[in-house]
Write a protein that holds these residues in place. Structure first.
Motif, PDB file in Angstrom:
ATOM      1  N   ALA A  24      -9.313  20.100   3.154  1.00  0.00           N
ATOM      2  CA  ALA A  24      -9.656  19.886   4.563  1.00  0.00           C
ATOM      3  C   ALA A  24     -10.124  21.192   5.212  1.00  0.00           C
ATOM      4  CB  ALA A  24      -8.458  19.321   5.317  1.00  0.00           C
ATOM      5  N   THR A  25      -9.470  22.292   4.871  1.00  0.00           N
ATOM      6  CA  THR A  25      -9.898  23.590   5.387  1.00  0.00           C
ATOM      7  C   THR A  25     -11.307  23.915   4.904  1.00  0.00           C
ATOM      8  OG1 THR A  25      -7.627  24.401   5.494  1.00  0.00           O
ATOM      9  CG2 THR A  25      -9.381  26.066   5.439  1.00  0.00           C
ATOM     10  N   GLN A  26     -11.553  23.698   3.625  1.00  0.00           N
ATOM     11  CA  GLN A  26     -12.883  23.952   3.055  1.00  0.00           C
ATOM     12  C   GLN A  26     -13.933  23.054   3.706  1.00  0.00           C
ATOM     13  OE1 GLN A  26     -13.513  26.468   1.154  1.00  0.00           O
ATOM     14  NE2 GLN A  26     -15.635  26.036   0.712  1.00  0.00           N
ATOM     15  N   ALA A  27     -13.599  21.788   3.915  1.00  0.00           N
ATOM     16  CA  ALA A  27     -14.530  20.866   4.572  1.00  0.00           C
ATOM     17  C   ALA A  27     -14.834  21.330   5.996  1.00  0.00           C
ATOM     18  CB  ALA A  27     -13.955  19.449   4.586  1.00  0.00           C
ATOM     19  N   GLY A  28     -13.821  21.841   6.688  1.00  0.00           N
ATOM     20  CA  GLY A  28     -14.032  22.365   8.036  1.00  0.00           C
ATOM     21  C   GLY A  28     -14.951  23.574   8.049  1.00  0.00           C
ATOM     22  N   LEU A  29     -14.816  24.427   7.045  1.00  0.00           N
ATOM     23  CA  LEU A  29     -15.654  25.622   6.959  1.00  0.00           C
ATOM     24  C   LEU A  29     -17.103  25.302   6.600  1.00  0.00           C
ATOM     25  CD1 LEU A  29     -13.201  27.986   5.029  1.00  0.00           C
ATOM     26  CD2 LEU A  29     -13.894  28.173   7.441  1.00  0.00           C
ATOM     27  N   THR A  30     -17.303  24.266   5.801  1.00  0.00           N
ATOM     28  CA  THR A  30     -18.644  23.959   5.295  1.00  0.00           C
ATOM     29  C   THR A  30     -19.316  22.776   5.980  1.00  0.00           C
ATOM     30  OG1 THR A  30     -17.766  22.501   3.570  1.00  0.00           O
ATOM     31  CG2 THR A  30     -18.039  24.842   3.003  1.00  0.00           C
ATOM     32  N   GLY A  31     -18.564  22.037   6.784  1.00  0.00           N
ATOM     33  CA  GLY A  31     -19.117  20.846   7.427  1.00  0.00           C
ATOM     34  C   GLY A  31     -19.200  19.644   6.496  1.00  0.00           C
ATOM     35  N   ALA A  32     -18.532  19.736   5.359  1.00  0.00           N
ATOM     36  CA  ALA A  32     -18.581  18.650   4.374  1.00  0.00           C
ATOM     37  C   ALA A  32     -17.713  17.479   4.808  1.00  0.00           C
ATOM     38  CB  ALA A  32     -18.118  19.151   3.010  1.00  0.00           C
ATOM     39  N   GLU A  33     -18.062  16.300   4.315  1.00  0.00           N
ATOM     40  CA  GLU A  33     -17.216  15.120   4.484  1.00  0.00           C
ATOM     41  C   GLU A  33     -16.073  15.232   3.491  1.00  0.00           C
ATOM     42  OE1 GLU A  33     -19.615  11.674   3.803  1.00  0.00           O
ATOM     43  OE2 GLU A  33     -21.014  12.176   5.403  1.00  0.00           O
ATOM     44  N   LEU A  34     -14.919  14.658   3.833  1.00  0.00           N
ATOM     45  CA  LEU A  34     -13.756  14.721   2.957  1.00  0.00           C
ATOM     46  C   LEU A  34     -13.371  13.320   2.504  1.00  0.00           C
ATOM     47  CD1 LEU A  34     -11.622  16.542   1.669  1.00  0.00           C
ATOM     48  CD2 LEU A  34     -10.283  16.308   3.772  1.00  0.00           C
TER      49      LEU A  34
END
Length: 140
Positions: A24-34
């Motif tokens: 979730a942290t990585q998705a927040g940093l990259t704008g990716a869907e989780l």
């Protein structure tokens, strides 16, 4: 440019909670869907599935997935996660669901030696067979 997609394996364990938080942290940093994924299989006894079993493993798996996502991220953030409950082997389900994703994230239980051999290792299997990058989140 379209946002990417991060797939994370969830089984209700503390390791999967940490993996989900990391993803979730990585998705927040990259704008990716989780996408959170859990797998289930029918329990068998001696190779047989009882005909009149009242236990619903798919429903139980979906419940564990939803609870784990809420526990890891909180109820508000959990609404932004797409949850998938997949029938089948956990490693194969993760490999299938992660096709075309930017990243696959799994937790590691830390089993080694004979215990890992007997129990199998989802993280080891996906690292060896994934077509996308894999992050294995270990204990604290």
């Amino acid at each position: 440019m379209a946002a990417g997609r991060i797939v994370v394996g969830v089984d209700g364990s503390e390791q999967s909670v940490r993996a989900l938080q990391w993803a979730a942290t990585q998705a927040g940093l990259t704008g990716a869907e989780l996408d959170a994924v859990t797998a289930w299989e029918f329990p068998t006894w001696g190779g047989l599935i009882p005909e009149n079993a009242t236990y619903d493993p798919e429903k139980q798996a979906a419940h564990v997935l939803a609870d784990t996502v809420t526990k890891a991220l909180g109820s508000q953030a959990a609404t932004s996660v797409t949850c998938h409950t997949v029938k089948g082997n956990a490693a194969e389900a993760l490999l299938t669901r992660s096709a075309g994703a930017d990243l696959l994230v799994v937790g590691a239980r830390g089993h080694t030696g004979l215990k890992a051999t007997v129990l199998g290792s989802v993280s080891l299997h996906v690292v060896q067979h994934s077509a996308v990058p894999v992050t294995v989140v270990r204990g604290e």
